[in-house]
Design a protein around this motif. Structure first.
Motif, mmCIF file in Angstrom:
data_model
loop_
_atom_site.group_PDB
_atom_site.id
_atom_site.type_symbol
_atom_site.label_atom_id
_atom_site.label_comp_id
_atom_site.label_asym_id
_atom_site.label_seq_id
_atom_site.Cartn_x
_atom_site.Cartn_y
_atom_site.Cartn_z
ATOM 1 N N GLY A 102 -57.123 -20.545 -16.444
ATOM 2 C CA GLY A 102 -58.466 -20.534 -17.011
ATOM 3 C C GLY A 102 -58.597 -21.479 -18.198
ATOM 4 N N LEU A 103 -57.580 -21.508 -19.060
ATOM 5 C CA LEU A 103 -57.620 -22.390 -20.226
ATOM 6 C C LEU A 103 -57.546 -23.860 -19.794
ATOM 7 N N LEU A 104 -56.709 -24.149 -18.799
ATOM 8 C CA LEU A 104 -56.655 -25.521 -18.278
ATOM 9 C C LEU A 104 -57.997 -25.930 -17.680
ATOM 10 N N PHE A 105 -58.666 -24.970 -17.053
ATOM 11 C CA PHE A 105 -59.990 -25.264 -16.506
ATOM 12 C C PHE A 105 -60.976 -25.586 -17.628
ATOM 13 N N VAL A 106 -60.871 -24.874 -18.741
ATOM 14 C CA VAL A 106 -61.739 -25.168 -19.884
ATOM 15 C C VAL A 106 -61.486 -26.585 -20.391
ATOM 16 N N PHE A 107 -60.213 -26.984 -20.473
ATOM 17 C CA PHE A 107 -59.894 -28.348 -20.912
ATOM 18 C C PHE A 107 -60.441 -29.376 -19.915
ATOM 19 N N ALA A 108 -60.315 -29.073 -18.612
ATOM 20 C CA ALA A 108 -60.862 -29.983 -17.599
ATOM 21 C C ALA A 108 -62.383 -30.046 -17.697
ATOM 22 N N LEU A 109 -63.004 -28.895 -17.938
ATOM 23 C CA LEU A 109 -64.456 -28.859 -18.118
ATOM 24 C C LEU A 109 -64.866 -29.688 -19.334
ATOM 25 N N ALA A 110 -64.106 -29.550 -20.418
ATOM 26 C CA ALA A 110 -64.394 -30.336 -21.618
ATOM 27 C C ALA A 110 -64.283 -31.824 -21.320
ATOM 28 N N TYR A 111 -63.294 -32.198 -20.506
ATOM 29 C CA TYR A 111 -63.134 -33.611 -20.142
ATOM 30 C C TYR A 111 -64.352 -34.110 -19.355
#
Length: 497
Positions: free
Chosen positions: A184-193
């Motif tokens: 989930g946290l990696l998805f947030v970073f990908a979303l931020a990107y």
């Protein structure tokens, strides 16, 4: 009847604030009062409100003194090195800025307190977003979603509530969930990107005053941390100015709407007056002038030690959190500003944020008081649980995960974990589903929960970022819900749920 009125009240509230027909404070007070009358319990409105205020008063006190404490720490320069480090990474690239926001919010969330996370994140990133003309709702949305994922830490609240409600060990709930939460946290970073790429397309890759390209910006933090780093006639280059939108249009552009042209970001603000008030106008830089008179470099390690001790005491629950922040604020104010006029000036400098957040919390007490006192919450929860088809019994963990999204958004964590979760666990046990699986599934909605109008910390976020709550809600809900579903899917894929 109460079920219908409960859903109607929540829907009315959300529609009115997202359409900007009412301010959040007015909507939180007037709409539940009206629906309380519709429910035929208007005579008990006073009792419901007093009960709600009593429950939220410690939270309001905690937020008030936390804002004062961390405001003082920002004033004296405790977080300036963090700001400089983030800005060295971000430079003037919107992608790096948005990703840096997510990383900073996730790191600061380790203390388990959303208000702390939002105060530090906004204080560090707000000047950069304003200077580059980036969307402020992107900042609030990314920060809230990252904090929501991290809010599942055992000392963050939800995990402890789930463990208490189902009489389980918090470690047994949280530790197996780490892989799903990491996804989930990696998805947030990908979303931020992705959001950063969208912002880059909207405003371009900018060069700050006196620089040709972002790669040449070696001392960008000097321009951004310092409100006086340039003369008043320095501004963003013309290519950037033509594409930079206002805060409002930036939000709609980030959400997918066509960008609206607007003036370029304002020039750098003049130096703060010597009297100690460094709160520049809204469109300028605020409170991060490296030459501001409130800096206390000789007391840096005292302030750092005090903050670490405060957070450690909070995690170890040595004293109630409101008491800790009250003591910490009083001690920080006395040591850093021993003269009475300086103390008054610092309190006055943060009075706006304190009043706005405390007022919002007490207004939310009307909303929660009516929801709980009239029995709307119980009827809504019972209706949702009763609507579960009999054939879904063996899949109660999945059902719990899906229900956690709307229920933790429309209810407090206490209401969900102590009122609804035991019912879901009992239904799952009847079909052979472990209470541990139910407890783990109940955590997946926290990414969305942190943007709920019933979470006091979200008002700190939107208040400090000067973002309308409706704009934040309209932008963030879809991304936060998607993040929660990613955590749920990862938990099922890994066999955790």
């Amino acid at each position: 009847m109460l079920t219908f009125l409960g859903f109607a009240m929540i829907a009315t509230f959300l529609v009115l604030i997202m359409m900007k027909k009412m301010s959040p404070i007015a909507a939180l007070v007037l709409i539940p009062a009206l629906f309380c009358v519709f429910a035929g319990k208007g005579a008990h409105l006073g009792d419901y409100v007093i009960e709600g205020v009593g429950k939220l008063a410690p939270t309001a006190a905690m937020l008030m003194f936390a804002i004062v404490y961390f405001g003082l720490m920002i004033d004296v320069g405790l977080f300036d090195p963090i700001v400089r480090g983030i800005l060295r990474f971000c430079k003037a690239d919107p992608v790096r800025v948005v990703v840096g926001t997510a990383v900073l919010a996730a790191i600061v969330s380790l203390d388990g307190d959303g208000s702390t996370t939002f105060m530090i994140t906004v204080s560090a990133m707000y000047p950069l977003y304003k200077r580059l003309g980036l969307s402020l709702v992107v900042m609030t949305g990314v920060a809230a979603t990252a904090n929501g994922v991290m809010n599942t830490l055992p000392w963050g609240g939800p995990t402890a509530r789930a463990a208490t409600a189902l009489k389980l060990d918090a470690a047994d709930i949280f530790v197996p969930m780490i892989p799903a939460l990491a996804v989930g946290l990696l998805f947030v970073f990908a979303l931020a990107y992705v959001l950063g790429l969208r912002e880059r397309r909207r405003v371009g890759v900018l060069a700050l005053p006196g620089q040709k390209t972002p790669e040449d910006v070696d001392d960008v933090e000097g321009d951004l941390v310092g409100a006086t780093a340039g003369s008043a006639d320095q501004s963003v280059p013309a290519a950037s100015a033509a594409s930079a939108g206002s805060a409002g249009s930036a939000g709609s552009a980030a959400a997918g709407a066509p960008p609206k042209p607007s003036p370029a970001p304002p020039p750098l603000s003049p130096p703060a007056p010597a009297g100690g008030r460094d709160d520049a106008p809204e469109d300028g830089f605020q409170g991060l002038d490296p030459h501001r008179p409130t800096l206390r470099p000789r007391l840096y390690w005292f302030n750092a030690g005090l903050t670490v001790a405060l957070l450690a005491a909070m995690i170890m629950e040595l004293l109630p959190i409101p008491v800790l922040f009250l003591l910490g604020a009083a001690l920080a104010l006395t040591v850093n500003f021993p003269h009475m006029p300086d103390q008054k000036a610092r309190i006055a400098a943060h009075a706006d944020n304190v009043l706005n957040v405390a007022g919002m919390v007490f207004a939310a007490a009307v909303f929660t008081g009516v929801l709980t006192g009239t029995g709307m919450v119980k009827h809504m929860a019972d209706w949702l649980v009763g609507a579960i088809p009999e054939g879904m019994g063996p899949h109660m963990a999945l059902v719990t995960g899906l229900l956690s999204l709307p229920l933790t958004y429309f209810m407090s964590n206490d209401g969900f974990y102590f009122g609804v979760l035991p019912v879901l666990a009992e239904a799952g046990a009847a079909h052979g589903v472990s209470p541990l699986e139910i407890a783990r599934a109940s955590l997946v909605g926290q990414a969305l929960h942190m943007s709920s109008p019933l979470v006091p910390a979200v008002y700190v976020l939107v208040g400090m970022a000067k973002v309308e709550f409706g704009d934040h809600t309209r932008f963030t809900v879809k991304w936060a819900a998607l993040t929660s579903l990613v955590v749920l899917a990862a938990g099922m894929l890994f066999g955790i749920i």
